[in-house]
Design an enzyme around this catalytic site. Sequence first.
Site, PDB file in Angstrom:
ATOM      1  CG  HIS A  28      -1.870  -1.165   1.226  1.00 56.27           C
ATOM      2  ND1 HIS A  28      -3.144  -1.080   0.684  1.00 56.27           N
ATOM      3  CD2 HIS A  28      -1.731  -2.436   1.666  1.00 56.27           C
ATOM      4  CE1 HIS A  28      -3.739  -2.258   0.815  1.00 56.27           C
ATOM      5  NE2 HIS A  28      -2.910  -3.098   1.398  1.00 56.27           N
ATOM      6  NE  ARG A  95      -4.193  18.054   5.380  1.00 56.32           N
ATOM      7  CZ  ARG A  95      -4.639  18.950   6.233  1.00 56.32           C
ATOM      8  NH1 ARG A  95      -4.650  20.216   5.891  1.00 56.32           N
ATOM      9  NH2 ARG A  95      -5.070  18.580   7.409  1.00 56.32           N
ATOM     10  CG  ASP A 162      -7.263  -1.538  -2.198  1.00 59.46           C
ATOM     11  OD1 ASP A 162      -7.807  -2.498  -2.780  1.00 59.46           O
ATOM     12  OD2 ASP A 162      -6.794  -1.624  -1.047  1.00 59.46           O
ATOM     13  N   GLY A 194     -10.065  -3.771   3.440  1.00 58.12           N
ATOM     14  CA  GLY A 194     -10.961  -3.381   4.529  1.00 58.12           C
ATOM     15  C   GLY A 194     -11.625  -4.578   5.194  1.00 58.12           C
ATOM     16  CG  HIS A 221      -6.750  -6.874   0.850  1.00 55.68           C
ATOM     17  ND1 HIS A 221      -6.443  -6.193  -0.292  1.00 55.68           N
ATOM     18  CD2 HIS A 221      -5.849  -6.469   1.789  1.00 55.68           C
ATOM     19  CE1 HIS A 221      -5.394  -5.407  -0.061  1.00 55.68           C
ATOM     20  NE2 HIS A 221      -5.013  -5.544   1.191  1.00 55.68           N
ATOM     21  CD  GLU A 224      -5.544  -8.550   6.357  1.00 53.06           C
ATOM     22  OE1 GLU A 224      -6.366  -7.981   5.625  1.00 53.06           O
ATOM     23  OE2 GLU A 224      -4.595  -7.946   6.911  1.00 53.06           O
ATOM     24  CG  ASP A 302      -0.418  -5.461   4.098  1.00 53.40           C
ATOM     25  OD1 ASP A 302      -0.985  -4.787   3.227  1.00 53.40           O
ATOM     26  OD2 ASP A 302      -1.032  -6.015   5.032  1.00 53.40           O
TER      27      ASP A 302
HETATM   28 ZN   LIG Z   1      -3.143  -5.056   2.208  1.00 53.85          ZN
END
Ligand SMILES: [Zn+2]
Length: 354
Positions: A28, A95, A162, A194, A221, A224, A302
């Site tokens: 990520h 931002r 994602d 998520g 995902h 998990e 990850d």
């Molecule tokens: Zn992940």
Amino acid sequence: MNSSTGSEKLSGPSSFIRSLPKAELHLHLEGTVDPATLAELSRRHPTTLPVLNNRYSDVSDSGRVLSEDDARAIYRYKDFIGFLMAFKAVTERLRDPDDYELITYRMCEELAREGCVYAEPYVSVGVIYWRGGEFDHLFDGMERGRERGERDFGVKINWIFDAVRHFGPDEGWKVVEKAIQLRERNVVGIGIGGDEAGGPAENFREIYENAAKNGLHLTAHAGESTGPESIWSAMNDLKAERIGHGLHAIEDPELVEHLAKSGTAIEVCVSSNVRTGCCRALAEHPVRKLFDAGVKITIATDDPEMFGCTLTGEYQILQDQFGFSDDDLRRVARNSFEASFLPETEKQKYLAAI
Ligand SMILES: [Zn+2]
């Protein structure tokens, strides 16, 4: 959250592992922000931010400018809530396009240090939209960072957008439509992350169908934090080509066999699974069993800065803790290119170098 990482002494990554050309398929972008960069972002955005009341770390991050030590303390969280707070501490300071350019460029620099020549980072587009932000100008920043990173460090990047499971399919559509619109600009696929229980894969079936129809690759995902049924659903409902984590596949022998036979790759993230507590202890991680069963496993980090891990370190863990030989690791590295969303000719180019 489990504070034990096995407590066994690990050696530094071997020169073989360092020089092995590798691809990183589960990374990520927001999780690659190191403490120095987080402090830098904090200086750029010193305005008072929503109070986090981060009682889970040693620092109360209430919107002041963070020093590098503060940032380090935020990453020393003690449980899963603390991890989420750390993630939030980063995303709240991302931002402007320049912020995304900076973190993308630094990600490329770090990947190169790890002997990683290709990566497909996830970008949490779903989170950006959820916060009410516009995305296009931020993506321009990412692309500038990617171009400079590729030029300066020789690391190639393709993006995966994602969506967030528990934000629901309506939010998911926005992410996928944007991915389709930008697919000529190095966007190769979509994913969902998520809360698996709060956002079942079947809710995203049409979204995935639409993405595939428009030439995007599919990963999700799954398995998990929930069991094998989540992985079955990612494969059957979403036609996911890769499974993120897939940790709990091991509980279902039929699923393991199916994964192996179909050649479906799993993006295994050992240290992440232990640090989030999804896996109780390092010694209990099923990575060796999955590998021995013929599942196409790839190894990834990850959120490396937040989990305190590196790609070469993850390879070394396979060797030290799970008895992977150099040849086994070469296999894992090959898997990482074979399972990538690169065109076949490009895969072959990388594979030839292993
Ligand atoms: Zn992940």
